[in-house]
Structures are given as C-alpha cells and as structure tokens.
Design an enzyme around this catalytic site. Structure first.
Site, short mmCIF file in Angstrom:
data_model
loop_
_atom_site.label_atom_id
_atom_site.label_comp_id
_atom_site.label_asym_id
_atom_site.label_seq_id
_atom_site.Cartn_x
_atom_site.Cartn_y
_atom_site.Cartn_z
N SER A 1 69.91 63.88 7.32
CA SER A 1 69.00 63.83 8.30
C SER A 1 68.44 62.29 8.41
O SER A 1 68.39 61.29 7.35
CB SER A 1 67.71 64.67 8.14
N LYS B 1 66.86 65.59 0.90
CA LYS B 1 68.04 64.97 1.57
C LYS B 1 68.68 63.79 0.72
O LYS B 1 69.62 63.51 0.56
CB LYS B 1 67.80 64.73 2.82
N TYR C 1 60.70 67.30 1.78
CA TYR C 1 61.95 67.90 2.38
C TYR C 1 62.89 66.50 2.57
O TYR C 1 63.96 66.74 2.21
CB TYR C 1 61.61 68.43 3.79
P1 NAD Z 1 68.28 76.79 9.63
O1 NAD Z 1 67.22 77.08 8.89
O2 NAD Z 1 68.60 77.40 11.16
O3 NAD Z 1 69.67 77.22 8.79
C1 NAD Z 1 69.80 76.94 7.39
C2 NAD Z 1 70.39 78.23 6.74
O4 NAD Z 1 70.33 78.10 5.30
C3 NAD Z 1 69.57 79.45 6.93
O5 NAD Z 1 70.32 80.48 7.64
C4 NAD Z 1 69.02 79.94 5.86
O6 NAD Z 1 69.12 81.37 5.55
C5 NAD Z 1 70.15 79.22 4.96
N1 NAD Z 1 69.69 78.97 3.45
C6 NAD Z 1 68.55 78.54 3.09
N2 NAD Z 1 68.52 78.56 1.59
C7 NAD Z 1 69.73 79.18 1.35
C8 NAD Z 1 70.25 79.22 -0.19
N3 NAD Z 1 69.44 79.35 -1.23
N4 NAD Z 1 71.21 80.01 -0.12
C9 NAD Z 1 71.67 80.39 1.01
N5 NAD Z 1 71.44 80.19 2.07
C10 NAD Z 1 70.39 79.56 2.47
O7 NAD Z 1 68.53 75.31 9.70
P2 NAD Z 1 69.08 74.47 10.63
O8 NAD Z 1 68.24 73.81 11.57
O9 NAD Z 1 70.40 74.97 11.05
O10 NAD Z 1 69.57 73.02 9.59
C11 NAD Z 1 70.84 73.27 8.98
C12 NAD Z 1 70.83 72.02 7.86
O11 NAD Z 1 70.57 71.00 8.68
C13 NAD Z 1 69.70 72.15 7.04
O12 NAD Z 1 70.02 71.60 5.63
C14 NAD Z 1 68.66 71.03 7.62
O13 NAD Z 1 67.76 70.55 6.50
C15 NAD Z 1 69.68 70.16 8.20
N6 NAD Z 1 68.90 69.30 9.15
C16 NAD Z 1 68.24 70.01 10.37
C17 NAD Z 1 67.96 69.40 11.35
C18 NAD Z 1 67.09 70.21 12.50
O14 NAD Z 1 66.22 69.42 13.26
N7 NAD Z 1 67.35 71.12 12.65
C19 NAD Z 1 67.77 67.97 11.33
C20 NAD Z 1 68.20 67.04 10.18
C21 NAD Z 1 68.94 67.82 9.16
C1 UD1 Z 2 60.97 66.54 12.23
C2 UD1 Z 2 60.62 66.01 10.76
C3 UD1 Z 2 62.04 65.55 10.00
C4 UD1 Z 2 62.96 66.38 10.29
C5 UD1 Z 2 63.38 67.22 11.80
C6 UD1 Z 2 64.12 68.04 11.89
C7 UD1 Z 2 58.07 65.63 10.63
C8 UD1 Z 2 57.24 64.58 10.32
N1 UD1 Z 2 59.47 65.41 10.70
O1 UD1 Z 2 61.16 65.24 12.71
O2 UD1 Z 2 61.75 65.24 8.97
O3 UD1 Z 2 64.20 65.95 9.68
O4 UD1 Z 2 62.06 67.38 12.31
O5 UD1 Z 2 63.66 69.19 11.47
O6 UD1 Z 2 57.86 66.67 10.65
N2 UD1 Z 2 55.55 66.48 18.72
C9 UD1 Z 2 54.62 66.86 19.41
N3 UD1 Z 2 54.15 68.22 19.44
C10 UD1 Z 2 54.64 69.06 18.76
C11 UD1 Z 2 55.83 68.74 18.04
C12 UD1 Z 2 56.13 67.50 18.07
O7 UD1 Z 2 54.08 66.01 20.17
O8 UD1 Z 2 53.89 70.30 18.76
C13 UD1 Z 2 56.17 65.18 18.67
C14 UD1 Z 2 56.23 64.66 17.24
O9 UD1 Z 2 55.01 63.84 17.20
C15 UD1 Z 2 57.40 63.55 17.66
C16 UD1 Z 2 58.45 64.31 18.45
O10 UD1 Z 2 57.58 65.41 19.23
O11 UD1 Z 2 57.17 62.46 18.16
C17 UD1 Z 2 59.48 65.34 17.88
O12 UD1 Z 2 58.97 66.03 16.47
P1 UD1 Z 2 59.98 67.08 16.07
O13 UD1 Z 2 60.46 67.92 16.88
O14 UD1 Z 2 58.93 67.59 14.95
O15 UD1 Z 2 60.94 66.08 15.20
P2 UD1 Z 2 60.42 64.86 14.30
O16 UD1 Z 2 59.21 64.73 13.84
O17 UD1 Z 2 61.34 63.61 14.76
#
Ligand code: NAD
Ligand code: UD1
Length: 337
Positions: free
Chosen positions: A124, A152, A148
């Site tokens: 991330s 990573k 979290y």
């Molecule tokens: P998500 O929660 O929808 O998907 C993660 C999946 O992992 C879920 O289906 C959950 O059931 C499964 N899981 C969790 N722990 C487990 C375990 N111990 N054993 C087996 N399965 C397990 O999340 P996502 O948004 O699809 O994210 C996927 C990956 O990308 C994650 O590692 C997350 O940290 C990373 N990531 C997500 C974002 C975002 O904004 N969504 C941003 C940066 C990185």
């Molecule tokens: C967040 C996490 C980041 C993670 C990412 C994806 C935090 C501090 N950071 O990123 O570690 O990798 O999600 O899961 O939580 N905002 C509002 N109102 C809301 C929600 C968000 O104004 O209800 C604003 C936030 O202040 C930010 C932007 O929207 O400026 C995006 O927020 P968000 O979608 O939560 O993503 P990140 O903060 O970038």
C-alpha cells in the site's frame, strides 16, 4: 499456468480473479471469508463463465494451507489475504500483526516447501508515510503511522529477506494507491462490513440513502481546496496490474516493486462533485476536524510500472464513479439479499 489467489473472495481479489480467468489463467481461491462473502465467487463464475476450486481456509492454519498446496499444482501466488482497517488495527494491533504477518509467514514457508517461487504481494502507499514531495517514487523513504501500515512494511522486509536467502524467488510488491469503483457488470464490488472507513464507500452509502451525510475530514490542508488529495484508481485497472505482474515478472528472479496509481490527485470535494454527476444524487456533507494520521496529499509516479510491466491505468474518474454507483445501486446491501 495456475495461480493461487489468497483473499480472492475480497474486493480486489475478486476483481483480479476475473481478469486472470479472462486472460486464460487457471486459478484456485483461498479465503477464510472473515471479510467477504462466498457469493462473490459465484459472481466471478457468472462474469467469466469459468469454474475454479475454492478453499475456505485460514492462512493461520498451517496444516490446512499445506493441504491446499498438496491438492493444487500452482505456479504462483497472488497474496491479497489480510486485515485492512486502519482504525481497527490501532485498537487490535496484536491481532493485525498475527493475522497479516503470521499468515504470510505460513504461506511463504509452504510455498518454499512446495517449490512455488512466484508471489505478487498487496502492499500500500501507506508505506510512504507522509511523503517529502509529490508524486511519490518507489525509492522514497518508508515509514508508517499505524499497525496496519506496519504489517505491510514488515512483510515487504520479510519478502526481501526471503529472496536474499533463496534466489529462486520472484517477488513482486505492488503498492496500491486508492482503489475504488467496481466491475462494469455490477456483479462484484466493495462490500464493507458496518460503517465504511474509506471515502468512496461512504459517499456511495450516502447516495443510496443508508447514511445521512459525509463528514469531510479537514478543509485546511495545503491542497487545491483545503481537503485531502488522493490518487484514486479503478479496481479493474489495479487488477490488470496483477495480471501484468504475473506475465512480465513471474520468471524473473528478484524483488520488483511498483506503485500502482494513475498519477492524478483528486480532493475530497472533487470526489463528491464527480460522484454527484455520475449518480444524479446530492451528497450532503459537513466539514469536520482532520482525521488523526491523515496526510494532506498523496499521488503516484507510476512510470516504473509503465516501463517494466507495460501497465498504464485506462479508466478515468468518471468511469470509477459510474461503475461504483452501478454496483452500489444494484446491490444496496452488498452481497446480502
Ligand atoms: P478485503 O478485505 O476485501 O479482502 C481481503 C480478503 O482476505 C478477505 O476476503 C478476507 O476474508 C481474507 N482474509 C483475511 N485474513 C485472512 C486469513 N488469515 N486467511 C485467509 N483469508 C483471509 O480487502 P481488499 O480491499 O480486497 O484488499 C486486499 C489486499 O490489498 C489487502 O492485503 C489490503 O491490505 C491490500 N490493500 C488494500 C487497499 C484498499 O484500499 N482496499 C489499499 C492498499 C492495499
Ligand atoms: C486509508 C488508510 C490507508 C489505507 C487506505 C486503503 C487511514 C489514515 N489511511 O487511506 O492506510 O492503505 O485507506 O485502505 O485510514 N475522508 C473523508 N471522510 C470520510 C473518509 C475519508 O473526508 O468519511 C477523506 C480522508 O481524510 C482522505 C480521503 O478522504 O483525505 C481518502 O480517505 P480514505 O478513503 O480513507 O483513504 P486514505 O486515507 O488515503
């Protein structure tokens, strides 16, 4: 070529399964369904017309994961499985470290035992902390502000150490910026449990009438309109980056690290406007104090992914909002009936 997708029932995992199947890969999915629904797997099959094995399995259960590798001859792994809620990670750090790090250690030990040396890992942009300048390049200094994010960063370190110890490995680390949107079919999308933490799912639930108004966290940042700026990327573009990583890097030993973003930064208020346009709904909002730990602005330099993976984001903000709204309006309660 067969890919094991851990976390394949989740938001990004399910979209990546679709892109892998549509690109001719075989897949198997491993997920404990702790933050997802098995229905997403039926929807993947509906979209692609293809079948695959699903293992309801926890990465913390070494024996069960080993059985999956005994049952499936996989050539590589895309590792999405993990917990991802920043606020929850502050409340339950030990649980986050255990699930994300121990789960990954089990997976890597078992991969090595079975001589499966290809892994693509979901990292991330959170590993850059508050960047010294923008756009963010892969060699910027790394730091984190919450458990979290630390999981990573530690896992990135574990993967680098693993490669030093065993040069057979091809490790690709994708540092995602802010994935939003959904598959154009409206059959799969993000289905957060409880009140969403992230901006777009929150806006979508205001649009559908489940939440009364958006809290905008701060309007005094040094940005174009004072609200936070992020690099939002369509989840399908992000998924395609995984397919490209497998195509281009799975037989190149080493540790390959890429930013996956569009390079464009949009403010919270720009996101509100864009979503209002796409949905035809008014998004009520109020200005609130900053959210602790938030940074003012964050967007990617994704030149390395373009040069080495031949990957460039195709979808614009309008596409992201349209597809996010299509999913939300067709599935107001996510995967629940
Ligand atoms: P998500 O929660 O929808 O998907 C993660 C999946 O992992 C879920 O289906 C959950 O059931 C499964 N899981 C969790 N722990 C487990 C375990 N111990 N054993 C087996 N399965 C397990 O999340 P996502 O948004 O699809 O994210 C996927 C990956 O990308 C994650 O590692 C997350 O940290 C990373 N990531 C997500 C974002 C975002 O904004 N969504 C941003 C940066 C990185
Ligand atoms: C967040 C996490 C980041 C993670 C990412 C994806 C935090 C501090 N950071 O990123 O570690 O990798 O999600 O899961 O939580 N905002 C509002 N109102 C809301 C929600 C968000 O104004 O209800 C604003 C936030 O202040 C930010 C932007 O929207 O400026 C995006 O927020 P968000 O979608 O939560 O993503 P990140 O903060 O970038």
């Amino acid at each position: 070529m067969k890919i094991l997708v851990t976390g394949g029932a989740g938001y990004i995992g399910s979209h990546t399964c679709v892109e892998l199947l549509n690109s001719g890969y075989e897949i198997a999915v491993l997920d404990n369904l702790s933050n997802s629904s098995e229905k997403s797997l039926d929807r993947i099959k509906e979209i692609t017309g293809k079948d695959f094995e699903f293992y309801k399995c926890d990465l913390l259960d070494f024996e069960e994961v080993n059985k999956v590798f005994e049952a499936e001859q996989v050539d590589g792994v895309i590792h999405f499985a993990g917990l991802k809620a920043v606020g929850e990670s502050v409340q339950k750090p030990l649980w986050y470290y255990h699930n994300n790090i121990t789960g990954t250690l089990n997976l890597l030990k078992i991969m090595e035992m079975h001589k499966v040396y290809n892994i693509v890992f979901s990292s991330s942009a959170t590993v850059y902390g508050n960047p010294k300048s923008l756009p963010i390049v892969e060699d910027f200094p790394l730091s984190t502000t919450n458990p979290y994010g630390s999981t990573k960063l530690y896992i990135e370190g574990i993967l680098k150490d693993l490669f030093v110890s065993n040069n057979n490995f091809s490790v690709t680390i994708l540092r995602y910026f802010n994935p939003i949107g959904a598959h154009k079919s409206g059959l799969i999308g993000e289905d957060p449990k409880g009140i969403p933490n992230n901006l777009m799912p929150y806006i979508q639930q205001v649009a559908i009438g489940k939440l009364p108004q958006l809290s905008v966290f701060g309007n005094q940042y040094p940005t174009k309109d004072g609200t936070g700026v992020r690099d939002y990327i369509h989840v399908v573009d992000l998924s395609i980056a995984h397919v490209k990583a497998v195509e281009k890097k799975s037989d190149v030993a080493g540790v390959h690290i890429y930013n996956i973003g569009t390079g464009n930064g949009y403010s919270v208020l720009e996101m509100v406007k864009a979503f209002e346009k796409a949905s035809g709904k008014e998004i009520k909002y109020k200005i609130c104090p900053n959210r602790p730990g938030d940074i003012p602005a964050c967007f990617a330099d994704a030149t390395k992914a373009k040069n080495e993976l031949d990957w460039v984001a195709q979808y614009n903000l309008e596409d992201m909002c349209r597809d996010g709204w299509n999913w939300q309006s067709k599935n107001p309660n996510g995967y629940e009936e």
